[in-house]
Write an enzyme that holds these catalytic residues in place. Structure first.
Site, mmCIF file in Angstrom:
data_model
loop_
_atom_site.group_PDB
_atom_site.id
_atom_site.type_symbol
_atom_site.label_atom_id
_atom_site.label_comp_id
_atom_site.label_asym_id
_atom_site.label_seq_id
_atom_site.Cartn_x
_atom_site.Cartn_y
_atom_site.Cartn_z
ATOM 1 N N ASN A 1 -48.996 5.311 44.034
ATOM 2 C CA ASN A 1 -48.877 4.346 42.730
ATOM 3 C C ASN A 1 -47.383 4.327 42.553
ATOM 4 O OD1 ASN A 1 -48.756 3.402 40.270
ATOM 5 N ND2 ASN A 1 -49.661 5.053 39.446
ATOM 6 N N LYS B 1 -45.761 2.575 40.647
ATOM 7 C CA LYS B 1 -45.571 2.394 39.149
ATOM 8 C C LYS B 1 -44.577 1.108 38.936
ATOM 9 C CE LYS B 1 -46.333 7.170 38.105
ATOM 10 N NZ LYS B 1 -46.625 8.065 37.206
ATOM 11 N N HIS C 1 -55.236 4.617 34.513
ATOM 12 C CA HIS C 1 -54.413 5.438 34.592
ATOM 13 C C HIS C 1 -53.963 5.965 33.269
ATOM 14 C CE1 HIS C 1 -50.403 7.212 35.355
ATOM 15 N NE2 HIS C 1 -50.461 7.302 36.756
ATOM 16 N N GLU D 1 -51.178 6.535 31.767
ATOM 17 C CA GLU D 1 -50.072 5.855 31.273
ATOM 18 C C GLU D 1 -50.691 4.402 30.666
ATOM 19 O OE1 GLU D 1 -47.553 5.516 34.698
ATOM 20 O OE2 GLU D 1 -47.253 7.865 34.351
ATOM 21 N N GLU E 1 -56.611 13.339 37.183
ATOM 22 C CA GLU E 1 -55.163 13.627 37.115
ATOM 23 C C GLU E 1 -54.944 14.275 35.626
ATOM 24 O OE1 GLU E 1 -52.793 10.567 39.536
ATOM 25 O OE2 GLU E 1 -53.252 9.588 37.749
ATOM 26 N N GLY F 1 -45.918 13.406 36.702
ATOM 27 C CA GLY F 1 -44.549 13.104 36.464
ATOM 28 C C GLY F 1 -43.550 14.415 35.944
ATOM 29 N N SER G 1 -48.060 15.215 40.201
ATOM 30 C CA SER G 1 -46.972 16.150 41.112
ATOM 31 C C SER G 1 -47.493 16.577 42.366
ATOM 32 C CB SER G 1 -46.521 17.374 40.167
ATOM 33 O OG SER G 1 -45.900 16.697 38.857
HETATM 34 C C1 PEP Z 1 -49.456 9.398 39.053
HETATM 35 O O1 PEP Z 1 -48.834 8.683 38.248
HETATM 36 O O2 PEP Z 1 -50.650 8.652 39.251
HETATM 37 C C2 PEP Z 1 -49.063 10.496 39.652
HETATM 38 C C3 PEP Z 1 -49.826 11.276 40.140
HETATM 39 O O3 PEP Z 1 -47.627 10.667 39.510
HETATM 40 P P1 PEP Z 1 -46.685 12.066 39.944
HETATM 41 O O4 PEP Z 1 -47.206 12.160 41.400
HETATM 42 O O5 PEP Z 1 -45.380 11.549 39.985
HETATM 43 O O6 PEP Z 1 -46.872 13.135 38.987
#
Ligand code: PEP
Length: 243
Positions: free
Chosen positions: A9, A11, A92, A94, A159, A165, A200
């Site tokens: 992703n 973003k 997601h 966000e 997630e 992040g 992460s």
């Molecule tokens: C995400 O935004 O779906 C995500 C997993 O981000 P990150 O790997 O940067 O934690």
């Protein structure tokens, strides 16, 4: 066992030039045994569709639930299919927490994606506050309840919001227990769906995560913006799942 899935992703990142450079590097990799998905911002989807190797699948990060019409700034599932997308992220964290998307709205987005023939990557996960209050199970249940009666091809991504992040992934034991719970709820709903982990994931922790066979793959944010780290993660899933 089906192929592991590794999705990036992007973003709200990258320009045309930096995305072209990234895809050029990704194109050199051998993609057997892993389903690799890139999810660029809307502005880069057309370019990505035209230059990415056809073994790299394309996904969008969001969609609206209407087919067309007076919805300024929105993109419909049909438009995404038209441009070459196979997947779309729905829900997601966000979108849920910055843009206030509710389970009700997300149910409509899932149904519209189904109608267009897109496969949603449906993200679920608890916030730190919900985790601390012991509400994880009820939050995940509510988020999963919206897939009742949808009967569609679907990928679920667990997630935990507190791991996205932050550089600190959930412990594998926590991921395993949570995915067990998610699978049980999916079984009760008679839904068959791969379950990914996101939060992460990096080359450093990918081996530990890929070694847990209950996890069907990874949804990657930050590490998906760099060809070397993304390819390392794909390679780790490929190697670990081969044995
Ligand atoms: C995400 O935004 O779906 C995500 C997993 O981000 P990150 O790997 O940067 O934690």
């Amino acid at each position: 066992m089906h192929k592991p899935i590794v999705a990036a992703n992007w973003k709200m990142n990258l320009t045309k030039k930096s995305a072209e450079d990234l895809i050029a590097k990704l194109n050199k990799f051998v993609y057997e045994d892993v389903e690799v998905i890139i999810m660029p911002p809307f502005t880069l989807l057309d370019m990505a569709a035209s230059i990415a190797d056809n073994r790299i699948k394309l996904g969008a990060q969001n969609c609206y639930y209407k087919k067309n019409g007076a919805f300024t700034g929105e993109i419909s599932p049909d438009m995404l299919v038209d441009i070459g997308c196979k997947y779309v992220i729905v829900g997601h964290s966000e979108r849920r927490h910055i843009f206030g998307e509710t389970n009700d709205l997300l149910r409509k987005k899932l149904a519209a994606s189904k109608q267009a023939g897109l496969i949603p990557v449906y993200c679920i996960g608890e916030t730190l506050d919900e985790k601390r209050k012991g509400e994880k199970e009820s939050v995940l249940s509510e988020q999963l309840n919206i897939i009742d009666n949808l009967s569609m091809p679907l990928i679920v991504a667990y997630e935990p919001v507190w791991a996205i992040g932050t550089g600190v992934a959930a412990e594998v034991v926590t991921i395993r227990e949570t995915i067990k719970l998610i699978r049980q709820k999916l079984r009760e709903k008679r839904v068959k769906a791969p379950v990914l982990y996101g939060g992460s994931v990096k080359p450093d922790n990918a081996k530990e995560i890929a070694s847990e066979t209950l996890i069907d793959g990874a949804l990657v944010g930050g590490s998906g913006l760099n060809a070397d780290s993304f390819l390392q993660i794909i390679d780790i899933f490929k190697e670990v799942r081969k044995c």
